[in-house]
Design an enzyme around this catalytic site. Structure first.
Site, mmCIF file in Angstrom:
data_model
loop_
_atom_site.group_PDB
_atom_site.id
_atom_site.type_symbol
_atom_site.label_atom_id
_atom_site.label_comp_id
_atom_site.label_asym_id
_atom_site.label_seq_id
_atom_site.Cartn_x
_atom_site.Cartn_y
_atom_site.Cartn_z
ATOM 1 N N LYS A 81 0.842 -1.194 0.000
ATOM 2 C CA LYS A 81 0.000 0.000 0.000
ATOM 3 C C LYS A 81 0.880 1.248 0.000
ATOM 4 O O LYS A 81 1.864 1.332 0.743
ATOM 5 C CB LYS A 81 -0.862 -0.048 1.264
ATOM 6 C CG LYS A 81 -1.909 1.030 1.426
ATOM 7 C CD LYS A 81 -2.710 0.718 2.693
ATOM 8 C CE LYS A 81 -3.902 1.644 2.855
ATOM 9 N NZ LYS A 81 -4.732 1.252 4.018
ATOM 10 N N SER A 156 -9.183 0.638 3.027
ATOM 11 C CA SER A 156 -8.486 1.461 2.060
ATOM 12 C C SER A 156 -7.321 0.762 1.370
ATOM 13 O O SER A 156 -6.734 1.305 0.443
ATOM 14 C CB SER A 156 -7.963 2.722 2.756
ATOM 15 O OG SER A 156 -7.093 2.385 3.822
ATOM 16 N N SER A 180 -9.464 -1.520 7.255
ATOM 17 C CA SER A 180 -8.864 -1.349 5.930
ATOM 18 C C SER A 180 -7.931 -2.456 5.478
ATOM 19 O O SER A 180 -7.490 -2.449 4.331
ATOM 20 C CB SER A 180 -8.118 -0.005 5.867
ATOM 21 O OG SER A 180 -9.036 1.059 5.866
#
Length: 474
Positions: A81, A156, A180
């Site tokens: 990420k 996310s 997330s």
């Protein structure tokens, strides 16, 4: 191996490299090819760093040729990420505001992966400033679910979930402030672990709400997550919250036998929110855990409205504090959905925020006493409803969009306020044909117990091994 074959999971990749079945360089090259070819289909990739990755891979191959000891992740191709800092490499955090930000430090988690021999292929898509549970990003586009492109990939850590599910990489790191890691794991049909707050150092990762933020792995299997957690967890003098956190091997706990383990199943709030098709899958997962030796008991929950309100208050205030300067100077550079989520944080009185922090330990004790009791862990849905479409979470009336997003976070957000570990495990497919999952929640630092139970379940099922359509070959 074929340059376009699915990339094996973490443990399998490490074993292949260690045995000489494949070179680290060949494995990295294959992963880079799949990321380049399939990554855009799922909007999973921000940028690749082929030169750095191949340099790391060649170093592993040279070490093996010399007979030098190899780390537990030697040659394993990973990508992460885009909120983990690596010195000298851009890190935008999914935002327009930080698109030119280049850190001068490297995240502790990445340093530890490097030391273990992992290969870092590049940066993966995420929601803007990690502030969407569905994968929505007004600047970079929505994350796409490999199982069905018009559905949410989860956020996310959207790119991490999609890249692992499509076998573009062996595993990935994500962050979890309200779900997330668990959302994309559940929606994409892979395994995701949100550790106890403080187990994995936050140093060098873009913050959202430091009191709630956690960093953890997304991977194919529970064993893969255990391998990754064993590398990244443990104290860091640069992050005081980790000073008391133990460092250990988590794979040693994976034996498949759950005799003597008790799993609590709260009947209200969590299961009452689940749709009939999700309930069928949850019950089937409990049957499999019972067959592995676990004892299942029913419990209830305390005031969840209070816990959710406290979580929202803490996240809102801390996010507002971190974003205050940009919100004053560059409000137009935020996506409307993200700006709307940050703004309420400026309105909470300081006294309310202090109360939320002071109540946290007591409310965590209450939740554990009520939902878990004398059991070893709690079994909950990760997502109580089938994976929503992108349209359901972005189009139409604002109240309908908010309700759809609220259903996504219903079962996850309070766990962050409580600071507890949670493991999301795929358990089949809902009525719409997309993945579903349960989560196992434990006491602080009980990751080994959760991993033991999740691994026992995966020894009897193959949902985590299923490939999305069109992912067999790029």
């Amino acid at each position: 191996m074929s340059p376009f074959a699915p990339i094996p999971g973490v443990v399998a990749a490490a074993e292949m490299v260690a045995s000489g079945a494949v070179s680290a360089e060949a494995l990295a090259s294959a992963a880079l090819a799949r990321l380049s070819d399939l990554g855009p289909r799922y909007n999973a990739v921000v940028a690749l760093d082929a030169a750095h990755a191949l340099e790391q891979a060649r170093a592993v191959d040279l070490a093996r040729a010399r007979g030098a000891p190899l780390g537990p992740l030697a040659g394993v191709p990973l990508a992460h990420k885009d909120l983990f800092y690596r010195a000298g490499r851009p890190c935008a955090g999914g935002s327009k505001i930080r698109k030119d930000f280049v850190p001068d430090i490297t995240a502790t988690a990445l340093e530890r992966l490097d030391e273990a021999g992992a290969v870092d292929l590049g940066r993966l898509h995420l929601a803007e400033f990690a502030l969407s549970p569905t994968g929505f990003n007004a600047h970079d586009g929505h994350g796409r679910n490999p199982w069905r492109l018009d559905h949410c990939s989860g956020g996310s850590s959207s790119g991490s979930g999609a890249a692992v599910a499509a076998r573009l990489v062996s595993g990935a790191l994500g962050s979890d402030t309200g779900g997330s890691i668990r959302h994309p794991a559940a929606m994409c049909g892979i395994t995701g672990l949100k550790p106890t707050h403080g187990l994995v150092p936050l140093f060098g990762a873009m913050p959202l709400s430091p009191s709630l933020d956690t960093l953890g792995p997304l991977a194919v299997s529970v064993r893969d997550c255990a391998r990754l957690l064993g590398v990244i967890a443990g104290p860091d003098p640069r992050d005081a919250s980790t000073l008391a956190a133990p460092r250990r091997s988590y794979e040693a706990a994976l034996g498949g036998d759950l005799r003597g383990v008790t799993i609590a199943v709260p009947q209200d709030y969590y299961r009452t929110a689940a749709t009939p098709d999700i309930l069928v899958l949850l019950d089937a997962s409990l049957a499999a855990l019972r067959a592995a030796g676990a004892r299942i008991v029913e419990t209830c929950v305390p005031d969840m409205a209070l816990l959710n309100a406290m979580m929202q208050l803490v996240m809102g205030v801390e996010a507002a504090a971190l974003h205050r300067g940009w919100m004053e100077e560059r409000p137009q550079d935020y996506g409307a959905q993200v700006r709307a989520r940050i703004l309420p944080g400026f309105a909470y009185p300081a006294v309310r925020y202090a109360e939320a922090l002071m109540l946290r330990a007591k409310l965590a004790q209450d939740w554990l006493a009520t939902a878990m009791g004398d059991a070893d862990m709690v079994h909950l849905p990760t997502l109580a409803v089938p994976v929503p479409s992108i349209a359901e979470t972005t189009e139409g009336d604002a109240s309908d969009i908010a309700a759809a997003i609220g259903r996504v976070t219903h079962c996850t957000r309070a766990i962050n306020y409580l600071g507890l570990p949670s493991l999301s495990v795929p358990c089949g497919f809902a009525g719409n044909g997309l993945p579903a999952a349960f989560q196992l929640v434990g006491r602080p630092f009980a990751e080994a117990m959760l991993l033991k139970a999740g691994d026992a379940y995966q020894r009897e099922t193959d949902f985590h091994l299923r490939l999305p359509p069109d992912c067999a070959e790029a």
